[in-house]
Design an enzyme around this catalytic site. Structure first.
Site, short mmCIF file in Angstrom:
data_model
loop_
_atom_site.label_atom_id
_atom_site.label_comp_id
_atom_site.label_asym_id
_atom_site.label_seq_id
_atom_site.Cartn_x
_atom_site.Cartn_y
_atom_site.Cartn_z
N GLY A 193 0.87 -1.32 0.02
CA GLY A 193 0.01 -0.06 -0.05
C GLY A 193 0.69 1.19 0.04
N ARG B 96 0.20 -5.36 -5.15
CA ARG B 96 0.17 -6.52 -4.02
C ARG B 96 0.21 -7.61 -4.85
NH1 ARG B 96 -0.97 -4.31 0.74
NH2 ARG B 96 -2.29 -2.48 0.86
N GLY C 211 6.15 -3.06 3.26
CA GLY C 211 5.81 -3.38 4.60
C GLY C 211 6.22 -5.07 4.95
N ASP C 212 5.34 -5.32 5.72
CA ASP C 212 5.73 -6.83 6.28
C ASP C 212 5.61 -7.71 5.44
OD1 ASP C 212 2.81 -6.45 5.98
OD2 ASP C 212 2.50 -7.76 7.58
N GLY C 213 4.49 -7.91 4.37
CA GLY C 213 4.77 -8.66 3.18
C GLY C 213 5.88 -8.71 2.35
N THR D 191 5.14 1.32 6.50
CA THR D 191 3.74 1.04 6.72
C THR D 191 3.09 2.19 7.41
OG1 THR D 191 2.41 -0.09 8.66
CG2 THR D 191 4.90 -0.09 8.83
N ASP E 98 0.44 1.95 9.07
CA ASP E 98 -0.11 1.26 10.20
C ASP E 98 0.91 1.28 11.55
OD1 ASP E 98 -2.27 0.90 8.78
OD2 ASP E 98 -2.15 -1.33 8.57
N ASP F 211 2.79 -0.85 12.05
CA ASP F 211 2.89 -2.39 12.77
C ASP F 211 4.08 -3.28 12.58
OD1 ASP F 211 2.40 -2.69 9.99
OD2 ASP F 211 0.82 -3.86 10.08
N MET G 109 -7.71 3.68 8.72
CA MET G 109 -6.91 2.59 8.56
C MET G 109 -6.29 1.99 9.75
SD MET G 109 -5.39 3.01 4.63
CE MET G 109 -6.56 2.79 3.37
N GLY G 110 -5.79 0.74 9.55
CA GLY G 110 -5.41 -0.04 10.70
C GLY G 110 -6.16 -1.34 10.83
N ARG G 111 -5.34 -2.00 9.90
CA ARG G 111 -5.97 -3.64 9.81
C ARG G 111 -5.95 -4.31 11.13
NH1 ARG G 111 -5.37 -5.41 4.10
NH2 ARG G 111 -3.17 -4.70 3.81
N GLU H 266 -10.13 0.53 11.30
CA GLU H 266 -11.01 -0.47 10.40
C GLU H 266 -11.08 -2.09 10.77
OE1 GLU H 266 -9.24 -0.98 6.50
OE2 GLU H 266 -7.17 -0.63 7.30
N TYR I 257 -8.04 6.50 2.20
CA TYR I 257 -6.89 6.58 1.35
C TYR I 257 -6.18 8.09 1.29
CZ TYR I 257 -8.08 2.16 -0.68
OH TYR I 257 -8.25 0.75 -1.00
N ALA I 258 -6.98 9.05 1.82
CA ALA I 258 -6.52 10.36 1.69
C ALA I 258 -5.28 10.49 2.88
CB ALA I 258 -7.60 11.41 2.36
N ILE I 259 -5.46 9.48 3.74
CA ILE I 259 -4.13 9.70 5.02
C ILE I 259 -2.85 9.21 4.14
CG2 ILE I 259 -6.08 9.88 6.58
CD1 ILE I 259 -4.63 7.21 7.59
N1 LIG Z 1 4.34 -14.07 3.19
C1 LIG Z 1 5.05 -13.84 2.04
N2 LIG Z 1 5.83 -14.09 1.55
C2 LIG Z 1 6.37 -13.56 0.27
N3 LIG Z 1 6.13 -12.64 -0.36
C3 LIG Z 1 5.06 -12.00 0.30
C4 LIG Z 1 4.39 -12.31 1.30
N4 LIG Z 1 3.46 -11.69 1.79
C5 LIG Z 1 3.52 -10.63 0.72
N5 LIG Z 1 4.31 -10.93 0.07
C6 LIG Z 1 4.66 -10.14 -1.32
O1 LIG Z 1 4.91 -8.74 -0.82
C7 LIG Z 1 4.34 -7.67 -1.80
C8 LIG Z 1 3.80 -6.72 -0.89
O2 LIG Z 1 2.97 -7.61 0.01
P1 LIG Z 1 1.56 -6.85 0.88
O3 LIG Z 1 0.53 -6.73 -0.14
O4 LIG Z 1 1.17 -7.72 1.89
O5 LIG Z 1 1.80 -5.49 1.21
P2 LIG Z 1 2.99 -5.10 2.51
O6 LIG Z 1 4.45 -5.02 1.88
O7 LIG Z 1 2.80 -5.80 3.73
O8 LIG Z 1 2.62 -3.45 2.73
P3 LIG Z 1 1.24 -2.88 3.76
O9 LIG Z 1 0.50 -4.21 4.26
O10 LIG Z 1 1.90 -1.93 4.32
O11 LIG Z 1 0.66 -2.34 2.55
C9 LIG Z 1 3.44 -8.48 -2.67
O12 LIG Z 1 3.94 -8.64 -3.78
C10 LIG Z 1 3.43 -9.97 -1.96
O13 LIG Z 1 3.40 -11.01 -3.05
O1 LIG Z 2 -6.58 -0.92 -0.22
P1 LIG Z 2 -5.39 -1.45 -0.24
O2 LIG Z 2 -4.48 -0.84 -1.05
O3 LIG Z 2 -5.28 -2.91 -0.14
O4 LIG Z 2 -4.84 -1.05 1.28
C1 LIG Z 2 -5.55 -1.26 2.57
C2 LIG Z 2 -4.79 -1.50 3.48
O5 LIG Z 2 -3.61 -0.92 3.59
C3 LIG Z 2 -2.97 -0.57 4.91
O6 LIG Z 2 -2.84 0.97 4.81
C4 LIG Z 2 -1.68 -0.98 4.97
O7 LIG Z 2 -0.99 -0.37 4.05
C5 LIG Z 2 -4.20 -1.16 5.85
O8 LIG Z 2 -4.05 -0.36 7.00
C6 LIG Z 2 -5.28 -0.98 4.71
O9 LIG Z 2 -6.34 -1.94 5.29
MG LIG Z 3 1.22 -5.59 5.20
#
Ligand SMILES: Nc1ncnc2c1ncn2[C@@H]1O[C@H](COP(=O)(O)OP(=O)(O)OP(=O)(O)O)[C@@H](O)[C@H]1O
Ligand SMILES: O=P(O)(O)OC[C@H]1O[C@](O)(CO)[C@@H](O)[C@@H]1O
Ligand SMILES: [Mg+2]
Length: 439
Positions: free
Chosen positions: A88, A154, A179-181, A208, A210, A212, A253-255, A309, A361-363
């Site tokens: 995000g 994503r 972010g974490d992902g 992030t 959030d 988090d 926001m704040g999953r 949220e 999304y505005a924030i």
């Molecule tokens: N468990 C995982 N293992 C490997 N890749 C991952 C994993 N989770 C997410 N990714 C990859 O990282 C990218 C971003 O992940 P995600 O959409 O979860 O957002 P994020 O980095 O956590 O950011 P945010 O949650 O703050 O928006 C995606 O391309 C996704 O495929």
């Molecule tokens: O609609 P999107 O892009 O999946 O993002 C929503 C999520 O992204 C976050 O802002 C984390 O980046 C969460 O708080 C929210 O739920």
């Molecule tokens: Mg994430």
């Protein structure tokens, strides 16, 4: 229990190249503002915590310090760096990109910096996204804009195909802003690189709104985001005070973490209730939200609820929907509360003027404020120093004013959330005067 080995950062090899920045750090030793290269930063921050470990000083959990080194791993003349933004949006993404490019160019003399478009998808050749040349000129004004000039996405991508692409393009360092992902993805890419015996570094700048991600201090963009959310809370306060039986709901926001809700509510003390994922609440009963709301409106004429949220998900039907990255898609708690509150006021024949705000999304799409811009630049510079020194599978963070290197497996092993027993939540309770338990 955290141990020293959890905090050891992986390195691609010995640093044998003289750093162009060596002069800046020559002869400097640890002081109040600087941490020497051989010194380490404590994980614990109180005497009691340190004493309770019962281990010798050298075995205490400590972080490697961030900052320039005298010797580095990569030769700047032949180094090529790739940058990608994933997940995000977040205020400050462009500031981080800009500072990475400028630090590499200006201080290290690395001229070859490229950007991958739309997250990890841009690293899969068959997706056909162009690779963008990132020059100082190209990035000079980008921090004035929100979002990311590289785009984001994503969705899962194959680490093996990503490493194929890095090899094909001769990339030495991949800088991941996400972010974490994204950091889990970065770790998988690092593992694939290691399995192939390659010397490609993967360094992250955690992102992030959030807030988090654990162990990194506050994440960049968070402060800008909650300040923006606070504007909606202020607007809600104005609206409900002018109305008869005014009740405002501001959903932010704040999953899984309620930091935005807490900080935005604290920013101007305009909230009567703050509802976050970490602290459960009931609707009914003497201490339930409906009764408390009724009393607050009777006492003060109006009330504002700040709602993360992810709060109260146990009160609405569970959804098994997932987004492209596998993140749970949340149920609509705001819609549910609006309906329940409306019914409750109607049942009691009490006038109600509901005002609903969803800054959404505005924030996160605004540019970073000045303080966040500074923070972004310094995190990015720290990440470049680490990457040029051959560190890999790590992110940068700032703990108690010290920039540190944190191994990715350590930051992805848990998540940061608001502790119901912590001082932040206590401040929220003090500010709102909502009861400790709403169950
Ligand atoms: N468990 C995982 N293992 C490997 N890749 C991952 C994993 N989770 C997410 N990714 C990859 O990282 C990218 C971003 O992940 P995600 O959409 O979860 O957002 P994020 O980095 O956590 O950011 P945010 O949650 O703050 O928006 C995606 O391309 C996704 O495929
Ligand atoms: O609609 P999107 O892009 O999946 O993002 C929503 C999520 O992204 C976050 O802002 C984390 O980046 C969460 O708080 C929210 O739920
Ligand atoms: Mg994430």
């Amino acid at each position: 229990m955290v141990s020293l080995s959890d905090l050891q950062v992986r390195s691609l090899g010995a640093c044998t190249v003289d750093s162009p920045l060596a002069l800046y750090v020559e002869g400097r030793t640890t002081n109040e503002y600087y941490v020497g290269e051989t010194d380490r930063i404590l994980y614990d921050d109180t005497l009691e915590l340190i004493a309770s470990r019962g281990v010798p000083l050298a075995e205490l959990p400590t972080f490697e310090s961030g900052g320039p080194r005298q010797k580095i791993f990569f030769d700047p003349a032949t180094t090529k760096v790739g940058v990608v933004t994933c997940g995000g949006l977040c205020p400050g993404l462009n500031d981080v990109i800009r500072a990475i490019v400028l630090e590499l160019n200006t201080h290290y003399g690395v001229r070859d910096v490229v950007g991958f478009q739309h997250g990890y998808a841009g690293l899969i050749e068959s997706n056909g996204h162009d690779v963008v040349e990132l020059t100082p000129d190209f990035v000079s004004r980008i921090s004035e804009r929100g979002g990311t000039i590289l785009g984001s996405s994503r969705g899962a991508q194959d680490p093996s195909a990503i490493v194929d692409r890095l090899v094909e393009l001769d990339i030495d360092i991949l800088m991941v802003i996400g972010g974490d992902g994204s950091m889990r993805g970065a770790h998988n890419i690092g593992a694939e690189i290691a399995a192939r015996g390659l010397s490609i570094g993967v360094v992250g700048v955690p992102k992030t709104i959030d807030n988090d991600i654990p162990h990194i201090g506050q994440s960049f963009g968070f402060s800008t985001a909650f300040a923006k959310a606070a504007e909606s809370i202020k607007a809600a306060r104005v609206e409900v005070e002018a109305a008869v039986g005014g009740v405002g709901i501001v959903k932010v926001m704040g999953r899984h973490a309620g930091f935005i809700a807490c900080y935005a509510a604290l920013a101007n003390h305009d909230a009567d209730f703050v509802l976050i994922p970490e602290v459960g609440f009931s609707l009914d009963g003497d201490n339930g939200l409906l009764a408390l709301l009724e009393r607050r409106v009777a006492e003060r004429g109006s009330a504002v609820i700040v709602l993360a949220e992810g709060a109260g998900q146990d009160l609405i039907p569970a959804s098994d929907r997932r987004d492209a990255s596998g993140n749970a898609v949340l149920g609509d708690i705001a819609g549910f509360l609006r309906e329940q509150i409306s019914k409750d006021f109607a049942n009691r024949n009490q006038p109600l003027t509901m005002r609903y705000f969803n800054p959404g999304y505005a924030i996160r799409s605004v540019p970073a404020d000045a303080s966040d811009s500074v923070y972004c630049a310094r995190l990015a510079q720290t990440a470049v120093h680490a990457a040029m020194a051959g560190r890999t599978d790590m992110v940068v963070g700032r703990r108690r004013h010290r920039f540190v290197h944190v191994p990715i497996p350590f930051v992805t092993s848990g998540s940061h959330s608001v502790s119901p027993d912590g001082d932040l939540w206590l401040s929220v309770l003090e500010s709102t005067a909502q009861p400790f338990s709403m169950c």
